[in-house]
Each structure stands twice: as C-alpha cells, then as structure tokens.
Scaffold this active site. Sequence first.
Site, PDB file in Angstrom:
ATOM      1  N   LYS A  19      43.801  36.461  40.384  1.00 46.79           N
ATOM      2  CA  LYS A  19      43.774  37.924  40.396  1.00 46.79           C
ATOM      3  C   LYS A  19      42.456  38.492  39.888  1.00 46.79           C
ATOM      4  O   LYS A  19      42.109  39.640  40.208  1.00 46.79           O
ATOM      5  CB  LYS A  19      44.923  38.463  39.546  1.00 46.79           C
ATOM      6  CG  LYS A  19      46.315  38.187  40.090  1.00 46.79           C
ATOM      7  CD  LYS A  19      46.669  39.093  41.234  1.00 46.79           C
ATOM      8  CE  LYS A  19      48.138  38.990  41.624  1.00 46.79           C
ATOM      9  NZ  LYS A  19      48.500  39.907  42.708  1.00 46.79           N
ATOM     10  N   SER A  37      47.601  29.098  41.960  1.00 49.53           N
ATOM     11  CA  SER A  37      47.233  30.498  41.789  1.00 49.53           C
ATOM     12  C   SER A  37      47.080  30.967  40.355  1.00 49.53           C
ATOM     13  O   SER A  37      46.361  31.934  40.095  1.00 49.53           O
ATOM     14  CB  SER A  37      48.258  31.385  42.502  1.00 49.53           C
ATOM     15  OG  SER A  37      49.571  31.106  42.031  1.00 49.53           O
TER      16      SER A  37
END
Length: 323
Positions: free
Chosen positions: A57, A307
């Site tokens: 992110k 991730s």
Amino acid sequence: MTARAGQLCLADVETAAARIAGRVHRTPVLTSRLLDAELGCRVFAKAEHLQRVGAFKARGATNAILALDPRVRANGVIAVSSGNHAQAVALAAAEAGTTAVIVMPEDSNPAKLAATRAYGAVVVTEGVTHERREQVVRELARSRSLHLVHPYDDPDVMAGQGTAALELVDEVEGLDVVCVPVGGGGLIAGTAAAVKGRSPRTRVVGVEPAAAADTRESLARGRRVTLPAAPATIADGVRALTPGERTFPVVQRLVDEVVTVTDAELLDALALVWSRTKQLVEPAAALPVAALATGAVTGARVGVILSGGNVDAAALAAALAGR
C-alpha cells in the site's frame, strides 16, 4: 490525478514508478526450493511484506499524494482503511509535508491502528463500521475540505500498486501467471496493467477468500455485486463489500480469472509459507500460495505478490493452533 481509471495501462504504472522511485523500497523477489517442491512449480514471491509500512500500500498512497496539485495536497488528505492503506497514507502525507485523517472501522487490527497513529495521523474510529465507513469518510472529506485518497478506487493508487508487479516481471522473465490477493481491486488492477503491458501472454489471476468473493461473483454476473454484510474471514485486509467502481472495469478488461480459497486452506498456506521460507506474512498475503496449494491456480513459473506482513501475532497464533 494523472492516471485514467478505466483506461489504466502500462504507461500509467511506469509514470508511477518514476514518481515514487527512492521513496519506497524495491523489494526482493524470494525463491525457495522447498516451497517449489511443495507446490509443484517455480514460485517467485515479490516480498511486499518487507515494503515500507509492511505492505504494498505504500506504493499507491505515495503515488497518489505526490500526484496531487500542491495546493490541494497542502489542505490535507483523508483515507478510509482497515489498516495497511491507513499506515501508507499517514506516512506518505507526513513525508509530503501535509496532514492525514484516517477513518478506520472499530474492529480494525489493533497493531494497524497503533501504527497508523504512530505515523502521525488523526484516527477516527467511533461509530465506524465496514458498512458505514465509506459514508463517514466522504462526509468528513466534505466538511473538512480534505482530499480523499481512496484505498483502491483511485487511478493513481491503482497505478502505484502496479509498480510491484512491474518490478517483478522486469526481474523475472517467462512467468506463466502472476497471482495476487483481491480486495477492492486496486492491486490486481495495477498488476494487470503492468503485466499485460510488459508480458501479454502472462495470465493474471486474483484470489479471494471464499467468504469475501465479491469480485468473482461480480465477474460472473457482469456487474458489480455488493455483499450483504462484512465478510467473516481471517484475511482482514481484503474484506471489501464490493469491487471498486473504477477498479472493476480494469479487472473485467485485463484479468484472466479470479479464484477463491477457504479460510482453512488459507491457514494451511500461512503455515506453509512460514515453515518453508521463514517469512511471516499476514493472512491476505498468503492467498496466492493457498490457490497454488489447492490447484485453483496452475503454472510452471508463477509470480506471487506477498502483499503485507502487518499481522496480529496473537490472533494468528490462536488461528493456527485451532487448525
């Protein structure tokens, strides 16, 4: 804002890569012969759990904030997130010299709440549920004249997220498939734009928890589907109720398939990643490995995006103990 949502393409991702260079890590691509033997393929794992703020992110938030008009950026930004995007916006805003307000559901991961505050953001949780969080953040954005940096439904966020896959395909040639977790769709949209632009024959496959299969269901119906309630899954980073309005057309255009795995299969994958690679990742990050382990995704040379690694250690230990 520079990237265009429905027309997101390789050039947008390349622009994002140039913009964020030196501000985020170029994370390593990890390999493990033991993991390959277990899964029956060569796995190339992009280690975004080693990224700044512990998740991919950081890429999208940094790109989106740097792409803003300086006058807009100076007014401050606001975001809504269950954790990783919250930390990413808080850090990117601080480094860009502006302020951040973060709306987080009351049941957010405690470690992610604490980290977001540590980066200097003002965190709003009171009365915030998964069902109401979009309404709350848009009301606050309007009342305080703050720019909303959406966790996925923002073309510049999508382009930034795609830079992880861009690095992966530039480093590893001849991938049969690139497999990524799917929440609201920002990561898979950016990934698909990067991969299909660089290597059109490489398949792009998303993985969702079976209890949170809004994107898979939406693709099957040809329209965005909204889940009736917050999904009950250990993968807290991918609990979106519906695919993004801007991400979904990109997914429809470029993604080959979205598959699902159960939470039990996901826990097995988490344990497998730890035992074979000694990498501790959060549940959502293990979704691609779970799909490979179950045979939902196949290929000889497979790229996966690990991730994030912002895991609640106590909750994870309890979940693994109950397997």
